[in-house]
Scaffold this motif. Structure first.
Motif, short mmCIF file in Angstrom:
data_model
loop_
_atom_site.label_atom_id
_atom_site.label_comp_id
_atom_site.label_asym_id
_atom_site.label_seq_id
_atom_site.Cartn_x
_atom_site.Cartn_y
_atom_site.Cartn_z
N HIS A 49 50.84 -114.71 39.94
CA HIS A 49 50.82 -115.89 39.07
C HIS A 49 51.40 -115.58 37.69
O HIS A 49 51.39 -114.43 37.23
CB HIS A 49 49.39 -116.41 38.93
CG HIS A 49 48.69 -116.56 40.26
ND1 HIS A 49 49.18 -117.36 41.26
CD2 HIS A 49 47.57 -116.00 40.75
CE1 HIS A 49 48.38 -117.30 42.31
NE2 HIS A 49 47.39 -116.47 42.03
N ASN A 50 51.92 -116.61 37.04
CA ASN A 50 52.53 -116.49 35.72
C ASN A 50 51.65 -117.11 34.64
O ASN A 50 50.94 -118.08 34.92
CB ASN A 50 53.88 -117.21 35.67
CG ASN A 50 54.90 -116.58 36.58
OD1 ASN A 50 55.00 -115.36 36.67
ND2 ASN A 50 55.67 -117.41 37.26
N ILE A 51 51.75 -116.58 33.44
CA ILE A 51 51.08 -117.18 32.28
C ILE A 51 52.16 -117.50 31.25
O ILE A 51 52.89 -116.60 30.81
CB ILE A 51 50.01 -116.26 31.68
CG1 ILE A 51 48.92 -116.00 32.72
CG2 ILE A 51 49.43 -116.89 30.41
CD1 ILE A 51 47.76 -115.15 32.24
N SER A 79 40.75 -119.56 36.95
CA SER A 79 41.99 -119.97 37.62
C SER A 79 42.35 -119.00 38.73
O SER A 79 42.71 -119.41 39.83
CB SER A 79 43.15 -120.04 36.60
OG SER A 79 42.98 -121.10 35.70
N LEU A 80 42.26 -117.70 38.44
CA LEU A 80 42.62 -116.69 39.44
C LEU A 80 41.71 -116.74 40.66
O LEU A 80 42.17 -116.64 41.80
CB LEU A 80 42.60 -115.29 38.83
CG LEU A 80 43.59 -115.01 37.70
CD1 LEU A 80 43.43 -113.57 37.21
CD2 LEU A 80 45.02 -115.30 38.09
N ILE A 81 40.42 -116.91 40.42
CA ILE A 81 39.44 -116.86 41.51
C ILE A 81 39.34 -118.18 42.27
O ILE A 81 39.33 -118.22 43.50
CB ILE A 81 38.05 -116.45 40.98
CG1 ILE A 81 38.10 -115.02 40.45
CG2 ILE A 81 36.98 -116.61 42.05
CD1 ILE A 81 36.88 -114.63 39.62
N HIS A 82 39.27 -119.28 41.52
CA HIS A 82 39.03 -120.59 42.14
C HIS A 82 40.27 -121.47 42.20
O HIS A 82 40.59 -122.03 43.24
CB HIS A 82 37.93 -121.35 41.38
CG HIS A 82 36.65 -120.59 41.26
ND1 HIS A 82 35.86 -120.28 42.34
CD2 HIS A 82 36.03 -120.06 40.18
CE1 HIS A 82 34.81 -119.60 41.93
NE2 HIS A 82 34.88 -119.45 40.62
N GLY A 83 40.94 -121.61 41.08
CA GLY A 83 42.06 -122.55 40.99
C GLY A 83 43.24 -122.20 41.86
O GLY A 83 43.92 -123.08 42.38
N PHE A 84 43.51 -120.92 42.02
CA PHE A 84 44.68 -120.50 42.79
C PHE A 84 44.33 -120.06 44.20
O PHE A 84 45.15 -119.41 44.87
CB PHE A 84 45.44 -119.39 42.06
CG PHE A 84 46.09 -119.85 40.78
CD1 PHE A 84 46.68 -121.10 40.67
CD2 PHE A 84 46.10 -119.03 39.67
CE1 PHE A 84 47.27 -121.52 39.49
CE2 PHE A 84 46.69 -119.43 38.49
CZ PHE A 84 47.28 -120.69 38.40
N GLU A 85 43.14 -120.41 44.66
CA GLU A 85 42.77 -120.07 46.03
C GLU A 85 43.72 -120.78 47.00
O GLU A 85 43.84 -122.01 46.97
CB GLU A 85 41.32 -120.46 46.33
CG GLU A 85 40.86 -120.04 47.69
CD GLU A 85 39.40 -120.36 47.93
OE1 GLU A 85 38.72 -119.49 48.50
OE2 GLU A 85 38.96 -121.45 47.55
N GLY A 86 44.43 -120.02 47.79
CA GLY A 86 45.39 -120.59 48.73
C GLY A 86 46.73 -120.94 48.11
O GLY A 86 47.61 -121.46 48.79
N GLU A 108 45.87 -125.02 30.91
CA GLU A 108 46.06 -125.73 32.17
C GLU A 108 46.64 -124.80 33.23
O GLU A 108 47.34 -123.85 32.91
CB GLU A 108 46.92 -126.98 32.01
CG GLU A 108 48.24 -126.80 31.32
CD GLU A 108 48.90 -128.13 31.01
OE1 GLU A 108 48.91 -129.03 31.86
OE2 GLU A 108 49.42 -128.27 29.90
N ASP A 109 46.27 -125.09 34.47
CA ASP A 109 46.85 -124.37 35.59
C ASP A 109 47.37 -125.39 36.59
O ASP A 109 47.06 -126.57 36.50
CB ASP A 109 45.86 -123.38 36.23
CG ASP A 109 44.69 -124.03 36.95
OD1 ASP A 109 44.87 -125.08 37.60
OD2 ASP A 109 43.58 -123.48 36.88
N ASP A 110 48.20 -124.93 37.51
CA ASP A 110 48.73 -125.83 38.54
C ASP A 110 48.13 -125.48 39.90
O ASP A 110 48.79 -125.53 40.92
CB ASP A 110 50.26 -125.81 38.57
CG ASP A 110 50.84 -124.44 38.88
OD1 ASP A 110 50.07 -123.47 39.04
OD2 ASP A 110 52.07 -124.32 38.95
N GLY A 111 46.85 -125.16 39.87
CA GLY A 111 46.13 -124.79 41.08
C GLY A 111 45.69 -125.99 41.89
O GLY A 111 46.31 -127.05 41.85
N VAL A 112 44.57 -125.83 42.58
CA VAL A 112 44.11 -126.84 43.53
C VAL A 112 43.31 -127.97 42.88
O VAL A 112 43.05 -128.98 43.52
CB VAL A 112 43.26 -126.19 44.67
CG1 VAL A 112 44.12 -125.25 45.48
CG2 VAL A 112 42.04 -125.47 44.11
N GLY A 113 42.92 -127.81 41.62
CA GLY A 113 42.13 -128.86 40.96
C GLY A 113 40.72 -128.91 41.50
O GLY A 113 40.26 -128.00 42.19
#
Length: 169
Positions: A49-51, A79-86, A108-113
């Protein structure tokens, strides 16, 4: 290499001292966020992932630096643990700017919400969607307390239309 190692040690030391105290001190936001990211480097280098940082140039504030460090650390780790899961490759954006006598921080992240019903309860103590996998439900509550009590600010969270979460502090 020695210079980089010395900078790394200095960053770790300052962030560790800040997190263990409630001292109010003056920090350059851009430099301090880089120090926080350097302290998270062992976790960040393991993920694709990028920051992206969008920090107002020469933004200097007087605040509880430990609270700021813990807030950003917890948001990034969430974000790393929950937001970007999958999510194969996600992006975190951190924005900071000054307007008048206030500082605005957007994370903000562009994860799963999150589902809307979870967002409305996110800052409640012990609320978790991960009770069966070891979640305590205290992470977001801690962030809320650090923002409201440690920084005397406000925090709001929302789902982004294109996916992920946005925190406005």
């Amino acid at each position: 290499n020695l210079s980089r190692a010395a900078d790394l040690v200095r960053s770790f030391k300052q962030v560790a001292v800040d997190q263990s105290s409630e001292n109010i001190r003056t920090v350059n936001v851009k430099t301090y966020v880089h120090d926080i990211l350097m302290s998270l480097r062992p976790q960040l280098k393991k993920v694709p992932h990028n920051i992206d940082l969008h920090l107002e140039k020469n933004l200097v504030i007087k605040c509880n630096a430990g609270a700021l460090s813990q807030i950003l650390t917890n948001l990034i780790m969430n974000s790393l643990i929950h937001g970007f899961e999958g999510v194969h490759k996600g992006t975190i954006q951190i924005n900071a700017r000054k307007s008048g006598d206030k500082i605005y921080l957007r994370y903000e992240d562009d994860g799963v919400g999150m589902p809307t019903d979870s967002i409305t309860r996110l800052f409640e103590p012990f609320y978790t969607t991960r009770r069966n996998t070891g979640g305590s439900g205290l992470g977001a509550h801690l962030i809320y307390n650090l923002v409201t009590q440690g920084l005397h600010g406000k925090i709001a969270v929302s789902n982004k239309v294109e996916g992920g979460l946005r925190f406005d502090i």
